[in-house]
Design a protein around this motif. Sequence first.
Motif, PDB file in Angstrom:
ATOM      1  N   TRP A   1      51.744  27.907  45.529  1.00 40.68           N
ATOM      2  CA  TRP A   1      51.891  29.004  44.584  1.00 40.68           C
ATOM      3  C   TRP A   1      52.621  30.123  45.289  1.00 40.68           C
ATOM      4  O   TRP A   1      52.131  30.644  46.294  1.00 40.68           O
ATOM      5  CB  TRP A   1      50.510  29.491  44.087  1.00 40.68           C
ATOM      6  N   GLY A   2      53.782  30.483  44.800  1.00 38.37           N
ATOM      7  CA  GLY A   2      54.535  31.561  45.416  1.00 38.37           C
ATOM      8  C   GLY A   2      55.940  31.623  44.836  1.00 38.37           C
ATOM      9  O   GLY A   2      56.371  30.749  44.080  1.00 38.37           O
ATOM     10  N   GLU A   3      56.650  32.647  45.219  1.00 41.14           N
ATOM     11  CA  GLU A   3      57.969  32.890  44.632  1.00 41.14           C
ATOM     12  C   GLU A   3      58.952  31.760  44.914  1.00 41.14           C
ATOM     13  O   GLU A   3      59.836  31.478  44.115  1.00 41.14           O
ATOM     14  CB  GLU A   3      58.529  34.222  45.151  1.00 41.14           C
ATOM     15  N   GLU A   4      58.817  31.111  46.056  1.00 36.26           N
ATOM     16  CA  GLU A   4      59.719  30.005  46.385  1.00 36.26           C
ATOM     17  C   GLU A   4      59.625  28.896  45.340  1.00 36.26           C
ATOM     18  O   GLU A   4      60.640  28.352  44.884  1.00 36.26           O
ATOM     19  CB  GLU A   4      59.382  29.453  47.774  1.00 36.26           C
ATOM     20  N   ALA A   5      58.409  28.565  44.948  1.00 33.01           N
ATOM     21  CA  ALA A   5      58.214  27.498  43.962  1.00 33.01           C
ATOM     22  C   ALA A   5      58.777  27.896  42.602  1.00 33.01           C
ATOM     23  O   ALA A   5      59.430  27.099  41.915  1.00 33.01           O
ATOM     24  CB  ALA A   5      56.728  27.167  43.846  1.00 33.01           C
ATOM     25  N   PHE A   6      58.528  29.142  42.201  1.00 31.69           N
ATOM     26  CA  PHE A   6      59.005  29.581  40.886  1.00 31.69           C
ATOM     27  C   PHE A   6      60.533  29.651  40.859  1.00 31.69           C
ATOM     28  O   PHE A   6      61.177  29.260  39.877  1.00 31.69           O
ATOM     29  CB  PHE A   6      58.398  30.940  40.533  1.00 31.69           C
ATOM     30  N   GLN A 492      40.190  51.124  28.715  1.00 32.19           N
ATOM     31  CA  GLN A 492      39.111  50.490  27.980  1.00 32.19           C
ATOM     32  C   GLN A 492      37.818  50.360  28.755  1.00 32.19           C
ATOM     33  O   GLN A 492      36.807  49.904  28.205  1.00 32.19           O
ATOM     34  CB  GLN A 492      39.550  49.102  27.505  1.00 32.19           C
ATOM     35  N   GLY A 493      37.817  50.771  30.000  1.00 30.76           N
ATOM     36  CA  GLY A 493      36.611  50.667  30.795  1.00 30.76           C
ATOM     37  C   GLY A 493      36.413  49.272  31.355  1.00 30.76           C
ATOM     38  O   GLY A 493      37.079  48.314  30.974  1.00 30.76           O
ATOM     39  N   GLY A 494      35.478  49.139  32.259  1.00 31.33           N
ATOM     40  CA  GLY A 494      35.249  47.869  32.927  1.00 31.33           C
ATOM     41  C   GLY A 494      36.217  47.683  34.074  1.00 31.33           C
ATOM     42  O   GLY A 494      37.190  48.433  34.236  1.00 31.33           O
ATOM     43  N   PHE A 495      35.963  46.663  34.878  1.00 31.67           N
ATOM     44  CA  PHE A 495      36.777  46.393  36.053  1.00 31.67           C
ATOM     45  C   PHE A 495      37.612  45.141  35.843  1.00 31.67           C
ATOM     46  O   PHE A 495      37.098  44.107  35.398  1.00 31.67           O
ATOM     47  CB  PHE A 495      35.883  46.195  37.279  1.00 31.67           C
ATOM     48  N   TYR A 496      38.895  45.245  36.154  1.00 32.87           N
ATOM     49  CA  TYR A 496      39.761  44.066  36.165  1.00 32.87           C
ATOM     50  C   TYR A 496      39.356  43.155  37.325  1.00 32.87           C
ATOM     51  O   TYR A 496      38.772  43.603  38.315  1.00 32.87           O
ATOM     52  CB  TYR A 496      41.215  44.463  36.345  1.00 32.87           C
ATOM     53  N   PHE A 497      39.716  41.888  37.207  1.00 28.68           N
ATOM     54  CA  PHE A 497      39.375  40.941  38.267  1.00 28.68           C
ATOM     55  C   PHE A 497      40.263  41.116  39.495  1.00 28.68           C
ATOM     56  O   PHE A 497      39.811  40.993  40.623  1.00 28.68           O
ATOM     57  CB  PHE A 497      39.465  39.499  37.760  1.00 28.68           C
ATOM     58  N   ALA A 498      41.550  41.391  39.281  1.00 29.16           N
ATOM     59  CA  ALA A 498      42.496  41.571  40.389  1.00 29.16           C
ATOM     60  C   ALA A 498      42.841  43.046  40.517  1.00 29.16           C
ATOM     61  O   ALA A 498      42.823  43.805  39.546  1.00 29.16           O
ATOM     62  CB  ALA A 498      43.758  40.746  40.150  1.00 29.16           C
ATOM     63  N   GLY A 499      43.165  43.447  41.737  1.00 23.75           N
ATOM     64  CA  GLY A 499      43.439  44.846  42.001  1.00 23.75           C
ATOM     65  C   GLY A 499      44.776  45.314  41.448  1.00 23.75           C
ATOM     66  O   GLY A 499      45.665  44.517  41.122  1.00 23.75           O
ATOM     67  N   ALA A 500      44.922  46.629  41.384  1.00 23.84           N
ATOM     68  CA  ALA A 500      46.170  47.218  40.889  1.00 23.84           C
ATOM     69  C   ALA A 500      47.345  46.882  41.794  1.00 23.84           C
ATOM     70  O   ALA A 500      48.505  46.927  41.360  1.00 23.84           O
ATOM     71  CB  ALA A 500      46.007  48.733  40.788  1.00 23.84           C
ATOM     72  N   ASP A 501      47.070  46.526  43.035  1.00 28.94           N
ATOM     73  CA  ASP A 501      48.129  46.202  43.995  1.00 28.94           C
ATOM     74  C   ASP A 501      48.376  44.697  44.103  1.00 28.94           C
ATOM     75  O   ASP A 501      49.112  44.244  44.973  1.00 28.94           O
ATOM     76  CB  ASP A 501      47.771  46.751  45.373  1.00 28.94           C
ATOM     77  N   ALA A 502      47.756  43.905  43.222  1.00 28.32           N
ATOM     78  CA  ALA A 502      47.834  42.445  43.320  1.00 28.32           C
ATOM     79  C   ALA A 502      49.120  41.906  42.707  1.00 28.32           C
ATOM     80  O   ALA A 502      49.866  42.625  42.024  1.00 28.32           O
ATOM     81  CB  ALA A 502      46.627  41.818  42.626  1.00 28.32           C
ATOM     82  N   GLU A 503      49.380  40.621  42.940  1.00 31.55           N
ATOM     83  CA  GLU A 503      50.516  39.929  42.334  1.00 31.55           C
ATOM     84  C   GLU A 503      50.460  40.060  40.820  1.00 31.55           C
ATOM     85  O   GLU A 503      49.405  39.931  40.202  1.00 31.55           O
ATOM     86  CB  GLU A 503      50.473  38.448  42.723  1.00 31.55           C
ATOM     87  N   LYS A 504      51.600  40.320  40.209  1.00 36.11           N
ATOM     88  CA  LYS A 504      51.657  40.464  38.752  1.00 36.11           C
ATOM     89  C   LYS A 504      51.724  39.074  38.114  1.00 36.11           C
ATOM     90  O   LYS A 504      52.692  38.347  38.283  1.00 36.11           O
ATOM     91  CB  LYS A 504      52.878  41.293  38.343  1.00 36.11           C
TER      92      LYS A 504
END
Length: 659
Positions: A1-6, A492-504
């Motif tokens: 999983w990574g940019e090379e594959a995509f 909307q409140g609550g916590f996302y699973f991945a951080g704001a700095d994570a892969e989009k």
Amino acid sequence: WGEEAFAKAIAEDKPIFLSIGYSTCHWCHVMERESFEDQEVADILNEHYVAIKVDREERPDVDHIYMNVCQALTGQGGWPLTVLMTGDKQPFFAGTYFPKHATYGRTGVVELLIAVVERWHKDKAELIAYGGNMVNALQEEQHKRNFSKALTPELLEVGFRQLSQSFEPEYGGFSYAPKFPTPHNMMYLLRYWRRTKNGEALSMVEHTLTAMRRGGIYDHLGYGFARYSTDNQWLAPHFEKMLYDNALLCEVYLEAYQCTGNADFARVAEEILTYVMRDMTSPDGGFYSAQDADSEGIEGKYYIFTRAEVLQVLGEKDGTLFADYYGITAAGNFEQGASILHTIRTNLDEFAESHGFGSEQFEVLLEEWRSQLLAKRSRRIPPYKDDKILTAWNALMIAALAKATRVLGKAEYIERARKALDFVYARLMRSDGRLLARYREGEAAHLAYLDDYAFLLRALIDLYEATFEPQYIARAVEAAKDLTRLFWDEKQGGFYFAGADAEKLIMRPKELYDGAMPSGNSVAALALMQLADITGNSDFEELAEREIASFSGEVEKFPRAYTYFLMALDYRWSARRQIVVAGPPEETTEMLTEVGKYFLPDSVVLFNDAEQAMVAALMPHIADKTSLDGAAAYICENYACQPPVCGMEGLLDKLLEIQ
């Protein structure tokens, strides 16, 4: 999983074949052997696809998204998770296990790959449009949050009724086969029992924990629990052992011991920890993730015995007694005449008496025989061990060790917990303070997820209540701030699973369902309220309140799917008690140790050691709770404190009142 594959998929105009699994997944290994190691399949994949393999335990963000896709398309999910998608990560097909060729009505990998290639070259635009529409629908569904009116304590009653209705009365658990332990169901029931004194709730927990311990899902020789049972009696497991299961089960057995005084429950908790410390601990103190079900390509081979093997090791007389006690028959209860050890239909006292032994005498013999068979078993080729070290799962085990320290009073456990925490901070945190998710063979990787931060926050609170060392609260405050900064949804409140700095990715998931593990959102809600009560900082309380409100409509629909979240609600609506012990350490140690033995899920325990300036800075609201003529204890409920009690006898009277 990574940019090379995509990039490769886009440049070569190929679809992506994504397979998501994990190292101890039985059917992942089956599909690996049947298809991914097969030359015919490999030729098709390599010519027409870009093949990507993802470990769901390293990239749970990727797994969450594409599992939602699979469930939306097929109505079910599981691993291995098979997804076909475009180079820009848009899925257009999903399923789980596929054999090499079509069989028993199940599509084969070869037929699937050929059909999709033909469709890709013929109607690629249609596939892309279909994938885009599906992703849009899932995104809209996530944003369509159902905020209800304010939740009421009646929701706790509904959760109990739903668990009661799904309870399987013969062997316990909350489903028929397959049966998963789901420890937080039982943790919630213990809290419900304490709140209402409804004996049915406690009975369900006692029955389930006893039946699980007697079943083959428990390793009677080496200890620890397998992931789940394939049958209704807890007899035949899929034999993989997961760190998170054993951490959470250790906790619920400890809590059941606190509630009942049943020493068997304490013993199981200690045996789980024996297994983890012996087999699942790295030299540096971190905890490994899992052990496989298979050895030498055969599921369960490492764990099962024939009756003849037992007699060969123990001799005719002793071996016969052992085999009869553990249900090891000549015909066997598993494959090829072998047996899974269990005591489902055996009562130790009755068995011992019927063979002329006292119970304690026979237990000593069993211990000796188990040791001999464990030594024999250890000479077999062991199952593969997944030696990656995950922050979230390590935090769960740290919390279990901290609770074991409080409940059982053994110093060994807290030293193991400290060492594991030191490992996390030394090896799984970047120099800028950003937590990472996975460590293996000297490399830490992947930005930590919500679960990592929430579980670590909880572990730090548990470590404080086991040691009363304020540096753990200082770290908890930092973890809570990072949790908010990286994961909080301002709209909307609550916590996302991945951080704001994570892969989009194509979505930013937000999870609440308390499945095999509790969700990060559920754990965060409870931990933030506890941290507010420990520090007196109302910001943490307000954040928890906003989080609870944001998920209210979701929880109302089916409360029993969110039992850890119900634990947070139970805490919210409880007396919210602070027990503050003050005085010099040499005089307060006994009092603090005694408090730890009680089941007090609505309380936080604090120690005001006037000699530590850090206490006043972190917990200013307890600064006036000082020692009198020796050690003193203050019981505070709903922001009002009762007069202090002095000495052990006074504290015990108070603990009996609030138990």
